[in-house]
Design an enzyme around this catalytic site. Sequence first.
Site, short mmCIF file in Angstrom:
data_model
loop_
_atom_site.label_atom_id
_atom_site.label_comp_id
_atom_site.label_asym_id
_atom_site.label_seq_id
_atom_site.Cartn_x
_atom_site.Cartn_y
_atom_site.Cartn_z
N ASP A 25 0.88 -1.17 0.00
CA ASP A 25 0.00 0.00 0.00
C ASP A 25 0.92 1.22 0.00
O ASP A 25 1.50 1.58 1.02
CB ASP A 25 -0.88 -0.05 1.26
CG ASP A 25 -1.67 1.24 1.45
OD1 ASP A 25 -1.55 2.16 0.62
OD2 ASP A 25 -2.41 1.32 2.45
N GLN A 39 0.91 6.45 1.06
CA GLN A 39 1.67 7.51 1.74
C GLN A 39 3.12 7.57 1.29
O GLN A 39 3.91 8.32 1.85
CB GLN A 39 1.63 7.31 3.26
CG GLN A 39 0.25 7.44 3.86
CD GLN A 39 -0.33 8.85 3.74
OE1 GLN A 39 0.40 9.82 3.52
NE2 GLN A 39 -1.63 8.97 3.86
N1 PMP Z 1 -3.66 3.52 2.69
C1 PMP Z 1 -3.08 4.49 3.40
C2 PMP Z 1 -1.78 4.21 4.11
C3 PMP Z 1 -3.68 5.74 3.47
O1 PMP Z 1 -3.11 6.71 4.19
C4 PMP Z 1 -4.90 5.97 2.79
C5 PMP Z 1 -5.61 7.30 2.84
N2 PMP Z 1 -5.63 7.91 4.10
C6 PMP Z 1 -5.44 4.91 2.05
C7 PMP Z 1 -4.79 3.71 2.02
C8 PMP Z 1 -6.72 5.07 1.29
O2 PMP Z 1 -6.57 6.03 0.30
P1 PMP Z 1 -7.86 6.63 -0.44
O3 PMP Z 1 -8.77 7.12 0.63
O4 PMP Z 1 -7.28 7.73 -1.27
O5 PMP Z 1 -8.43 5.54 -1.27
#
Ligand code: PMP
Length: 414
Positions: free
Chosen positions: A208, A211
């Site tokens: 993921d 960030q």
């Molecule tokens: N993974 C992480 C580590 C995040 O910080 C976020 C968003 N805060 C997400 C996934 C999800 O991203 P999104 O809301 O843009 O789909």
Amino acid sequence: MGKNLMKSPKTQNKMNREDFPILTQQVYNRPLVYLDNAATTQKPQVVIDALQHYYETINSNIHRGVHYLSQLATNEFEAARRCVQQFINAAHDYEIIFTRGATEAINLVAASFGRTYIQRGDEIIISEMEHHSNIVPWQFLCEDRGAVLRVIPISDEGMLDMEAYTELFTEKTKIVAVSHVSNTLGTINDVAEIVRIAHGHGVPVMLDGAQAVAHEPVDVQALDCDFYCFSGHKMYAPMGVGVMYGKERWLNEMKPYQGGGEMISSVTFEKTTYNDLPFKFEAGTPAVGDVIGLRIAIEYMQSIGVERIRDYETELLHYGMERLSQIEGIRFIGTAPHKAAVISFLLGSSHPYDVGVLLDHQGVAVRTGHHCTQPIMSHYGIPGTARASLALYSSKEDIDRLAEALLKAKSMLL
Ligand code: PMP
């Protein structure tokens, strides 16, 4: 045709706050200090212009059109795919799948990988520091398939326990899904090592990168990860677009995620066959303008240099940690030595929400709460944190304003 119609940003050798019109605003009669970049970053003028230019001159549905505008839009959309490919150094452009964001990208991996490979009793490894977006889709899968989640614990500094990780593997382990950078702790995980260990067991890894991509150079081939997911809006691009990178061998084997237009090769009521990559995973009309905006945002970052952005933000992070640690009663949550520009903290016994409101009234925007990482909050036994997160346009003055505002908040709360 075939030429890029969207204007690419000029090379620049410094961080230009002036490129971001929203930052010139005042809130509560104070110049805005925007420190909520882990939630979403602001957009440079070139990205805003690209969206306007797209809707004024190119807007059309892509891929199926014979007409002029449709071909222009298709060319621009596919140019964006090649730009993302090059940005994360994927081997092929068709390994780049456009989604609505990191959340949809992770759901895609969990659903499609799961439908293809996961059986009753299989195991999936995630970690204690995951965003809910990288927990819940795997829980759905576990419920559907009778699979089991295994969780890598974290230390009190906010680092993955790598020894515990190595011990989680069994014959049943089918995939590892962990964050590259934690949105709450800022920890930059040693993802190359995580992949190396998993591959030693013949297990693929999804990272993921929500960030990471705006703060760290990412090379998916060097990392050798099998999947890499991220959102555009956290890297200066519009909201509503994200990316799922997957290695060709998995994507070819995996069942599609959503059904609809574009992802098919032929449809009859008896049988449907699927389109080639990447279209097999891109059902329906995508966010064409936003995808083009993503390309311009990437080019904007590249016009400065991602390494330069990383180094600048790291220096600022150290300044921030140093400056805030002078405030008596502050407690940092997430103190790993290798960190991205996220500072999570608590102020004495006060509730993070109260701190956030008092900072806001002084023009300083931070996020408060559990940051969609409730297991991290359980680990530390706290309800939430206040989080200041930096971007390329953040400055020492922003940190100073944060520190001053915190002192004032402290005098009112404690
Ligand atoms: N993974 C992480 C580590 C995040 O910080 C976020 C968003 N805060 C997400 C996934 C999800 O991203 P999104 O809301 O843009 O789909």
